[in-house]
Design an enzyme around this catalytic site. Sequence first.
Site, short mmCIF file in Angstrom:
data_model
loop_
_atom_site.label_atom_id
_atom_site.label_comp_id
_atom_site.label_asym_id
_atom_site.label_seq_id
_atom_site.Cartn_x
_atom_site.Cartn_y
_atom_site.Cartn_z
CE LYS A 142 38.07 84.33 36.66
NZ LYS A 142 37.64 84.23 38.06
CD GLU A 179 50.82 75.56 39.51
OE1 GLU A 179 50.43 74.38 39.60
OE2 GLU A 179 50.65 76.40 40.39
CB CYS A 231 48.59 73.02 42.98
SG CYS A 231 49.91 74.21 43.19
CD GLU A 241 44.56 69.06 42.53
OE1 GLU A 241 43.89 69.42 41.57
OE2 GLU A 241 45.64 69.60 42.85
#
Length: 764
Positions: free
Chosen positions: A189, A263, A297, A391
Amino acid sequence: MPTITEILETMEYGPALENDKIARDWLSRGPFGHFIGGAFTAPGALFDSLNPARDDVLAQLTQGSAQDVDAAVNAARAAFPAWSGLSGHARARHLYAIARQIQKRERLFAVLESLDNGKPIREARDIDVPLAIRHFYHHAGWAELAAEEFAGQVPHGVCGQIIPWNFPLLMLAWKIAPALAAGNTVVLKPAEYTPLSALLFAEICIEAGLPAGVVNIVTGDGTTGAALVAHDGVDKIAFTGSTHVGREIRRVTAGSGKALTLELGGKSPFVVFADADLDAAVEGVVDAIWFNQGEVCCAGSRILVAEAVADRFTERLRTRLKALRVGEPLDKSTDIGAIVHPRQLARIRDLVAQGQAAGGVLHQGSAPEGCFFPPTMMVEVSPANPCVSEEIFGPVAVVMTFRTPDEAVDLANNTRYGLAASIWSENLTQAMDIAARVRAGVVWVNATNLFDANAPFGGMRESGFGREGARAGMAAYLRPARAGASTPALGALGPLPQSASTSGLDRTHKLYIGGAQKRADSGQSYSVIVDGALQGHAPLGSRKDIRNAVEAAHKATGWTAMSGHQRAQVLYFLGENLAARSVSLRAFASQAEIDDSIARAFYYAAWADKFDSSVHDTQSAHITLAKYEPFGVMGLICGEEAPLTGFLSLVLPSIAMGNRVVTIPSQSAPLATLELAQVFACSDIPAGVINIVSGPVADLAQTLAAHDDVAALWSAQPALTKLVEAESAGNLKPVWQVTEPLGQGRDFLLAATQIKTIWVPYGA
Ligand code: NAI
């Protein structure tokens, strides 16, 4: 129009637009359905995919329903026997054909990716697409070699793969290539903001002659992803995305038997020492946080700079960020493109405003109107500033200073995350020292954001677990053949035996915490009845005892710092003392079990200095180390079978690799392990390295699994699978269900370590 003389004076760039006709033509085949069983389905309920740079609708795609997911999983399941039954060579040819086919359509992929995500065409063309192709070539090689290099391993089956929007094609390649090489079939997906390159990839699958159902692609938002995660027909979930969703997936898959790799996010430090090549480090920052709009990331989003050079360094950064060109992604001279979606832009703005409200001061470049954000550096930040801890996933770096290397390490590790780190120093001794001490899955020395299909990538702590790329990435798509079905049978633990009757026995064993025998906090004990006879009394440990044990293990850092040889000496000595104490142990364990335990101590003593890390072949003039590191504090939940060997089978590999452990022994027969306290004390095992808390296993396991200071957990109690996996979601510790609790071997050593990939470029 400026004159040529004026242009030469200002050195302004002229526009250099990439023609997007090739992608617009391809898009005209929309609206799009899913790709299931080798064909595109008819479009259903539609959603838009935007070009964020121009705020126009690129295409309409189908929002995947639970039925769509079901159809895709069924197609993948139907394709699995034939695909996994092919020879590695046959699978290699398919992967090779896919790589070739993407290569032929490189330009279309690059333009489509730039349109859909907003990333500069220069980066899509030079980074995303070539790395994706490299990934398929590399894994064609793994398919070829799988039988030889992964003997005894089999694929999981159907893999559900969910990817984010920052590197849509590359993340697809990272997921699909190893899954297929290992013999799995997949349902992928893509992210709802950036689904287009995945559908183009579906066409590549058809062109490359991939058998129907081996790759299935279902588009849609988080609800589609959630349906995939929950589907019973999926054997493994591989997810890349936010820590928030990763945690949710950990909870949902708990006890399902699905394998899982995550992850997740990061807040990676970028450490600049006073002796760094400052100009190179400035360019490093450009690549660390202003690459891909900072939507990376592993972005170096926390710049930690030595106080002595902080002014000089930030001055140069201020000048550099003003020179970055923000704007039209298709312009070949654009440095920073559009933010992926107005929602993400709003999130960045909100976090930056919060950072300013907390005292942060901004230095910014410029950006045009629309879905763009200027390159930004925030100074005057305290550790509590949200821009330091959260983040942001935008082109925003915070800058902090340090005075000593120790302070740099403390600051670098002052985060919940542990994905990457970048270290700048011309003193390699210093740089490697920091690389060893920083808690991150990937460390770049005098470099940043280097990737390669043969370099393991992945995080520690709340950045997730599992590695992608190289041998370790392949291993994540395989499981031992002997483990049988991937869903463990859930048994039930018997009730705790009746409490203390002291008839005839005078001794109550104690817990073993911090090198000392301790009474249980509850002050209570329970009767241990083996084969109908009272064997003695075991302390009734509680949450408080687990917490004390974790604290003791936390402090025993000297063990982790020892060399493998030194640890081996201790383990040999332990073996020797087990033999010497076998008479007292015989009251609780058979001689055969004691002999097995002695052999096991020798076995892991042998391994302690031989579980070698690797140097991977990645790019020329780069050393890429994949170093096995201990987790630190591990939690071990022993099974009920063969209590002494079962205990040592978990403890010995863990400590051989340098971990300190908190163990919950067999509930029904813990006395053999508690008796071992005597042996440990005379075997030079430092205090806190092994801790034992007996008692009601389910309660103790819950506390251990939820503890934030426990970095990894093993469980040999199938009945507790769901409980411990769900409880582990807090700090996202990896959980290993030990399917062969009395086994030994490399699997145990692999599960007792995590890989830190260290990149050291060399040469001018
Ligand atoms: P997200 O984690 O929600 O999205 C990633 C993928 O997960 C998408 O395909 C999404 O559809 C899917 N998803 C969402 N909810 C799901 C669920 N309950 N079950 C299964 N799949 C689900 O990330 P989002 O909301 O797009 O971005 C928010 C923040 O997350 C970003 O600002 C950034 O900080 C972080 N992020 C981190 C990424 C990374 O690579 N570490 C990638 C994307 C976002």
